[in-house]
Design a protein around this motif. Structure first.
Motif, mmCIF file in Angstrom:
data_model
loop_
_atom_site.group_PDB
_atom_site.id
_atom_site.type_symbol
_atom_site.label_atom_id
_atom_site.label_comp_id
_atom_site.label_asym_id
_atom_site.label_seq_id
_atom_site.Cartn_x
_atom_site.Cartn_y
_atom_site.Cartn_z
ATOM 1 N N GLU A 1 66.838 18.212 -24.072
ATOM 2 C CA GLU A 1 68.113 18.927 -24.166
ATOM 3 C C GLU A 1 69.098 18.241 -25.098
ATOM 4 O O GLU A 1 70.190 18.739 -25.317
ATOM 5 C CB GLU A 1 68.755 19.070 -22.772
ATOM 6 N N TYR B 1 81.603 13.709 -25.325
ATOM 7 C CA TYR B 1 81.754 13.544 -23.882
ATOM 8 C C TYR B 1 83.113 12.920 -23.562
ATOM 9 O O TYR B 1 83.855 13.414 -22.719
ATOM 10 C CB TYR B 1 80.631 12.675 -23.302
ATOM 11 N N LEU C 1 79.028 18.483 -17.458
ATOM 12 C CA LEU C 1 77.652 18.423 -16.969
ATOM 13 C C LEU C 1 76.621 18.299 -18.081
ATOM 14 O O LEU C 1 75.599 17.629 -17.904
ATOM 15 C CB LEU C 1 77.349 19.632 -16.082
ATOM 16 N N GLU C 2 76.885 18.885 -19.231
ATOM 17 C CA GLU C 2 75.905 18.850 -20.320
ATOM 18 C C GLU C 2 75.725 17.464 -20.921
ATOM 19 O O GLU C 2 74.802 17.245 -21.696
ATOM 20 C CB GLU C 2 76.303 19.828 -21.422
ATOM 21 N N TYR C 3 76.568 16.515 -20.578
ATOM 22 C CA TYR C 3 76.484 15.179 -21.153
ATOM 23 C C TYR C 3 75.675 14.203 -20.293
ATOM 24 O O TYR C 3 75.465 13.055 -20.701
ATOM 25 C CB TYR C 3 77.886 14.607 -21.385
ATOM 26 N N ARG D 1 71.705 12.398 -23.528
ATOM 27 C CA ARG D 1 72.296 12.475 -22.192
ATOM 28 C C ARG D 1 72.545 11.072 -21.656
ATOM 29 O O ARG D 1 71.753 10.149 -21.890
ATOM 30 C CB ARG D 1 71.373 13.203 -21.198
ATOM 31 N N SER E 1 77.470 12.348 -29.675
ATOM 32 C CA SER E 1 77.393 12.979 -28.356
ATOM 33 C C SER E 1 78.326 12.274 -27.374
ATOM 34 O O SER E 1 79.057 12.921 -26.610
ATOM 35 C CB SER E 1 75.956 12.940 -27.836
ATOM 36 N N THR F 1 77.748 17.046 -9.836
ATOM 37 C CA THR F 1 78.990 17.821 -9.836
ATOM 38 C C THR F 1 79.990 17.228 -8.847
ATOM 39 O O THR F 1 81.167 17.040 -9.176
ATOM 40 C CB THR F 1 78.701 19.295 -9.506
#
Length: 139
Positions: free
Chosen positions: A127, A20, A39-41, A130, A16, A64
């Motif tokens: 999710e 990223y 953002l998903e990381y 992260r 992961s 963001t």
């Protein structure tokens, strides 16, 4: 907690993180400032500590804005790419991994202009893996 479970946590978290890093480098090297692909990381809240500030980003909007600011700063430095040097992965348990890495940052001409060492704390959330904390290390 078995050795196999810890090994799997290490492999999955590192994979992961590598995705990223590749996404960040590609986006920043292209001069992009829209952080949507990143953002998903990250988890919210995200804790960020540098030698000059400690910030907790408590919303997707703050995350963001923070990432957009970092991307714009790199674009202004004529960023051309990065190389991860000597990453160290430490599995704390099946849901927590730390990664410490030095980033050799290069401008578009290939000259190294920065070498920060950064500590990342990754957690396996509902999710997926992260980044929950990043800290720029002294030295």
């Amino acid at each position: 907690m078995s050795t196999a479970d810890l090994s799997r946590a290490e492999t999955d978290a590192k994979h992961s993180f590598d995705r990223y890093a590749a996404t960040f480098i590609e986006l920043a090297a292209a001069g992009g400032t829209d952080p949507a692909p990143l953002l998903e990381y990250f988890a919210v809240p995200l804790t960020v500590a540098t030698g000059s500030a400690h910030t907790v980003l408590t919303s997707a909007e703050q995350l963001t804005a923070g990432l957009a600011h970092e991307l714009a700063a790199l674009r202004d430095l004529d960023y051309g790419g990065s190389q991860a040097l000597d990453p160290t992965v430490r599995v704390l348990n099946e849901r927590a991994v730390t990664i410490e890495v030095s980033w050799a940052r290069y401008d578009r001409s290939g000259a190294e202009f920065q070498r920060p060492r950064v500590f990342y704390f990754l957690a396996r959330t509902a999710e997926g893996w992260r980044i929950t904390t990043s800290a720029v290390l002294a030295g």
